[in-house]
Design an enzyme around this catalytic site. Structure first.
Site, PDB file in Angstrom:
ATOM      1  N   SER A 110      38.284  49.942  37.800  1.00 16.29           N
ATOM      2  CA  SER A 110      39.167  50.275  36.688  1.00 16.29           C
ATOM      3  C   SER A 110      39.727  51.683  36.833  1.00 16.29           C
ATOM      4  O   SER A 110      39.045  52.605  37.293  1.00 16.29           O
ATOM      5  CB  SER A 110      38.395  50.175  35.371  1.00 16.29           C
ATOM      6  OG  SER A 110      39.171  50.654  34.290  1.00 16.29           O
ATOM      7  N   TYR A 132      46.358  50.087  34.051  1.00 18.34           N
ATOM      8  CA  TYR A 132      47.129  49.681  32.892  1.00 18.34           C
ATOM      9  C   TYR A 132      48.492  50.382  32.972  1.00 18.34           C
ATOM     10  O   TYR A 132      48.726  51.214  33.855  1.00 18.34           O
ATOM     11  CB  TYR A 132      46.418  50.091  31.598  1.00 18.34           C
ATOM     12  CG  TYR A 132      45.082  49.420  31.391  1.00 18.34           C
ATOM     13  CD1 TYR A 132      45.008  48.132  30.867  1.00 18.34           C
ATOM     14  CD2 TYR A 132      43.888  50.071  31.698  1.00 18.34           C
ATOM     15  CE1 TYR A 132      43.781  47.509  30.661  1.00 18.34           C
ATOM     16  CE2 TYR A 132      42.660  49.459  31.500  1.00 18.34           C
ATOM     17  CZ  TYR A 132      42.624  48.175  30.982  1.00 18.34           C
ATOM     18  OH  TYR A 132      41.413  47.567  30.790  1.00 18.34           O
ATOM     19  N   THR A 158      46.724  45.199  34.666  1.00 15.54           N
ATOM     20  CA  THR A 158      46.231  44.480  33.495  1.00 15.54           C
ATOM     21  C   THR A 158      47.212  44.663  32.347  1.00 15.54           C
ATOM     22  O   THR A 158      47.530  45.794  31.969  1.00 15.54           O
ATOM     23  CB  THR A 158      44.846  44.986  33.086  1.00 15.54           C
ATOM     24  OG1 THR A 158      43.939  44.800  34.179  1.00 15.54           O
ATOM     25  CG2 THR A 158      44.320  44.231  31.883  1.00 15.54           C
ATOM     26  N   ARG A 167      36.389  45.596  14.592  1.00 13.97           N
ATOM     27  CA  ARG A 167      35.230  44.790  14.933  1.00 13.97           C
ATOM     28  C   ARG A 167      34.523  44.445  13.625  1.00 13.97           C
ATOM     29  O   ARG A 167      34.038  45.339  12.929  1.00 13.97           O
ATOM     30  CB  ARG A 167      34.254  45.565  15.838  1.00 13.97           C
ATOM     31  CG  ARG A 167      34.867  46.106  17.122  1.00 13.97           C
ATOM     32  CD  ARG A 167      35.086  44.988  18.133  1.00 13.97           C
ATOM     33  NE  ARG A 167      35.505  45.501  19.426  1.00 13.97           N
ATOM     34  CZ  ARG A 167      36.773  45.686  19.786  1.00 13.97           C
ATOM     35  NH1 ARG A 167      37.748  45.418  18.938  1.00 13.97           N
ATOM     36  NH2 ARG A 167      37.078  46.136  20.990  1.00 13.97           N
ATOM     37  N   LYS A 256      46.838  40.695  35.748  1.00  8.22           N
ATOM     38  CA  LYS A 256      45.665  40.227  35.009  1.00  8.22           C
ATOM     39  C   LYS A 256      45.998  40.132  33.523  1.00  8.22           C
ATOM     40  O   LYS A 256      46.642  41.032  32.967  1.00  8.22           O
ATOM     41  CB  LYS A 256      44.495  41.189  35.235  1.00  8.22           C
ATOM     42  CG  LYS A 256      43.156  40.714  34.711  1.00  8.22           C
ATOM     43  CD  LYS A 256      42.060  41.684  35.164  1.00  8.22           C
ATOM     44  CE  LYS A 256      40.680  41.211  34.754  1.00  8.22           C
ATOM     45  NZ  LYS A 256      40.480  41.271  33.290  1.00  8.22           N
ATOM     46  N   HIS A 280      40.834  39.203  28.415  1.00  6.27           N
ATOM     47  CA  HIS A 280      40.187  40.515  28.361  1.00  6.27           C
ATOM     48  C   HIS A 280      38.758  40.415  27.835  1.00  6.27           C
ATOM     49  O   HIS A 280      38.275  41.285  27.095  1.00  6.27           O
ATOM     50  CB  HIS A 280      40.999  41.481  27.497  1.00  6.27           C
ATOM     51  CG  HIS A 280      41.033  42.885  28.053  1.00  6.27           C
ATOM     52  ND1 HIS A 280      42.142  43.420  28.649  1.00  6.27           N
ATOM     53  CD2 HIS A 280      40.092  43.849  28.112  1.00  6.27           C
ATOM     54  CE1 HIS A 280      41.890  44.653  29.035  1.00  6.27           C
ATOM     55  NE2 HIS A 280      40.646  44.936  28.719  1.00  6.27           N
ATOM     56  N   ASP A 311      38.680  34.903  34.624  1.00  5.78           N
ATOM     57  CA  ASP A 311      37.495  35.634  34.179  1.00  5.78           C
ATOM     58  C   ASP A 311      37.262  35.362  32.707  1.00  5.78           C
ATOM     59  O   ASP A 311      38.145  34.901  31.991  1.00  5.78           O
ATOM     60  CB  ASP A 311      37.641  37.138  34.443  1.00  5.78           C
ATOM     61  CG  ASP A 311      38.717  37.782  33.576  1.00  5.78           C
ATOM     62  OD1 ASP A 311      38.446  38.053  32.392  1.00  5.78           O
ATOM     63  OD2 ASP A 311      39.829  38.021  34.081  1.00  5.78           O
ATOM     64  N   GLY A 312      36.037  35.649  32.273  1.00  7.59           N
ATOM     65  CA  GLY A 312      35.679  35.456  30.880  1.00  7.59           C
ATOM     66  C   GLY A 312      34.615  34.388  30.700  1.00  7.59           C
ATOM     67  O   GLY A 312      34.871  33.203  30.886  1.00  7.59           O
ATOM     68  N   GLY A 313      33.407  34.806  30.368  1.00  6.98           N
ATOM     69  CA  GLY A 313      32.347  33.858  30.033  1.00  6.98           C
ATOM     70  C   GLY A 313      31.540  33.321  31.186  1.00  6.98           C
ATOM     71  O   GLY A 313      30.678  32.457  30.982  1.00  6.98           O
ATOM     72  N   ARG A 315      28.624  32.950  33.433  1.00 11.59           N
ATOM     73  CA  ARG A 315      27.223  33.354  33.319  1.00 11.59           C
ATOM     74  C   ARG A 315      26.323  32.705  34.365  1.00 11.59           C
ATOM     75  O   ARG A 315      25.153  33.059  34.485  1.00 11.59           O
ATOM     76  CB  ARG A 315      26.681  33.001  31.917  1.00 11.59           C
ATOM     77  CG  ARG A 315      27.438  33.663  30.765  1.00 11.59           C
ATOM     78  CD  ARG A 315      27.214  35.165  30.735  1.00 11.59           C
ATOM     79  NE  ARG A 315      27.856  35.782  29.590  1.00 11.59           N
ATOM     80  CZ  ARG A 315      29.076  36.320  29.601  1.00 11.59           C
ATOM     81  NH1 ARG A 315      29.785  36.315  30.733  1.00 11.59           N
ATOM     82  NH2 ARG A 315      29.585  36.856  28.519  1.00 11.59           N
ATOM     83  N   GLY A 334      32.319  40.457  34.605  1.00  9.54           N
ATOM     84  CA  GLY A 334      32.253  41.780  34.011  1.00  9.54           C
ATOM     85  C   GLY A 334      30.904  42.043  33.361  1.00  9.54           C
ATOM     86  O   GLY A 334      30.041  42.715  33.924  1.00  9.54           O
ATOM     87  N   ARG A 335      30.682  41.492  32.177  1.00  7.24           N
ATOM     88  CA  ARG A 335      29.430  41.749  31.460  1.00  7.24           C
ATOM     89  C   ARG A 335      28.203  41.372  32.299  1.00  7.24           C
ATOM     90  O   ARG A 335      27.185  42.057  32.240  1.00  7.24           O
ATOM     91  CB  ARG A 335      29.418  40.973  30.150  1.00  7.24           C
ATOM     92  CG  ARG A 335      30.383  41.518  29.102  1.00  7.24           C
ATOM     93  CD  ARG A 335      30.256  40.745  27.797  1.00  7.24           C
ATOM     94  NE  ARG A 335      31.129  41.286  26.773  1.00  7.24           N
ATOM     95  CZ  ARG A 335      32.393  40.884  26.571  1.00  7.24           C
ATOM     96  NH1 ARG A 335      32.910  39.934  27.352  1.00  7.24           N
ATOM     97  NH2 ARG A 335      33.128  41.421  25.609  1.00  7.24           N
TER      98      ARG A 335
END
Length: 392
Positions: A110, A132, A158, A167, A256, A280, A311-313, A315, A334-335
């Site tokens: 990044s 970005y 991105t 949040r 992205k 994202h 990407d995303g989720g 696992r 990512g995570r």
């Protein structure tokens, strides 16, 4: 193998260990999703809605996972996704880059990273630099040229960010910099997580909240919020801007944040080498469906013209296989790797990558496929209403 003190057998276990080790604010920043977290949850849930059609005999003795992304050969179809300032572990992106290199895959870095691009490329020559649209054409090109000089092999732009910071569960407080006032404020969290503090003490530094890759020549690295402020004040990019940057860069170029077939087609028109289907990580426009739901429509729109990533989720290795069967070239994580790093540093990142690689192999065996390149939609059971997105 069962989990031990030095090894965890699932990404879920890595997350549990990360939660125990990280101060609350750091951990909450990792699991954050915008507003209600609808998209964040759907990213994970959607993979569970897809089933497999397994075979039981005449299965391949050997399974091949090697592929290529953005001109870079990789040992298996999982790439490190670029994530911002990493206060998870002292070595941050450099440790992640080493683990990725050892596993034979590429590192996405990044522009908001905590380590300079030069140090990360030294740890992993297969590094993609992500940016970005921050600061206008001259500033963006200046950063891209610095990345090129460092040896970066591809550029990722991105585009999915709406600057929403709400949040419903409450955003963790993140200081502008770790001065005395901030340290006193966060001291109670740190006292409860002595291992985290000890790691930084051994490193001889505090978590770095600056962004060295956004500094111009002769400039000090801006703080995360200083760089974010510049980003918010930058006029939003047009497709003409993206095509201009693609021409200036000249090498492998990914866009992205694609979720709509129309944007996928525009990305092709702008000259993209690859696109990443992404929301994202659930941190953009809440209520957007899971990335994997958008993948089939994007593949239908532009498949064969560009490499398609998602990407995303993700696992587990079976999630990777599902994405590839629906038309992706590879996935970005990512995570998952951040939890691994929080759990056990560089070894934890390597642990996560090995979990995914093993899971891919197991799914290939069960499906009777000898290569990731043989996967196809017929290997899956996909509910009729799964995509929830326009097909044209």
């Amino acid at each position: 193998m069962a989990s031990t003190k030095e090894w965890f057998e699932s990404v879920a276990e890595a997350q549990r260990r990360a939660k125990k080790r990280l101060p609350k604010s750091v951990y909450m920043a990792l699991v954050a999703g915008s507003e209600q977290g609808i998209t964040l949850e759907d990213n994970v849930r959607a993979f569970g809605e897809i089933g497999f059609r397994p075979h039981i005999a005449d299965l391949p003795q050997q399974r091949e996972q090697a592929t290529s992304v953005l001109g870079q050969a990789i040992a298996f179809p999982v790439v490190i996704s670029p994530t911002g300032v990493q206060a998870v572990s002292p070595e941050g992106e450099v440790a992640v880059a080493r683990a990725a290199a050892a596993a034979g895959t590429a590192m996405g870095l990044s522009s908001f990273a905590s380590k300079p691009v030069e140090d990360v490329v030294a740890a992993n020559p297969a590094t993609f630099f992500q940016t970005y649209w921050v600061g206008g054409r001259d500033r963006i090109l200046q950063r891209a040229e610095r990345a090129r000089a460092a040896g970066v092999t591809a550029l990722i732009v991105t585009l999915d960010w709406t600057f929403a910071t709400r949040r419903d569960w409450g955003s963790p407080p993140i200081p502008e910099r770790l001065d005395l006032k901030a340290m006193l404020r966060f001291a109670p969290e740190g006292i409860l997580r002595p291992r985290y503090l000890l790691d930084w003490a051994r490193h001889g530094a505090l978590p770095d909240l600056t962004t060295p890759n956004l500094a111009g020549p002769g400039e000090d690295a801006p703080t995360f919020f200083g760089a974010y402020g510049e980003w918010m004040q930058t006029p939003l990019p047009t497709w003409e801007d993206i095509a201009w940057l693609r021409e200036q860069w000249g090498g492998p170029f990914a866009i992205k944040g694609i979720m709509h077939p129309d944007d996928a087609r525009r990305a092709v028109d702008a000259g993209a080498t690859a696109i990443s289907v992404s929301n994202h990580g659930g941190n953009n426009l809440d209520g957007t469906p899971a990335s994997i739901r958008a993948l089939p429509a994007v593949v239908e729109a532009v498949g064969g013209q560009v490499e398609i990533l998602v990407d995303g989720g993700v696992r587990r290795g079976s999630d990777v296989v599902k994405a590839l069967a629906l038309g992706a070239r590879a996935v970005l994580i990512g995570r998952a790797y951040l939890w691994g790093m929080a759990a056990n540093g560089e070894k934890g990142v390597a642990n996560v990558l090995q979990i995914l690689r093993s899971g891919i192999d197991e799914a290939l065996l069960g499906l009777g496929r000898s290569s990731v390149h043989d996967l196809c939609p017929e290997d899956l059971i996909v509910p009729p209403d799964f995509t929830r997105l326009p097909q044209k």
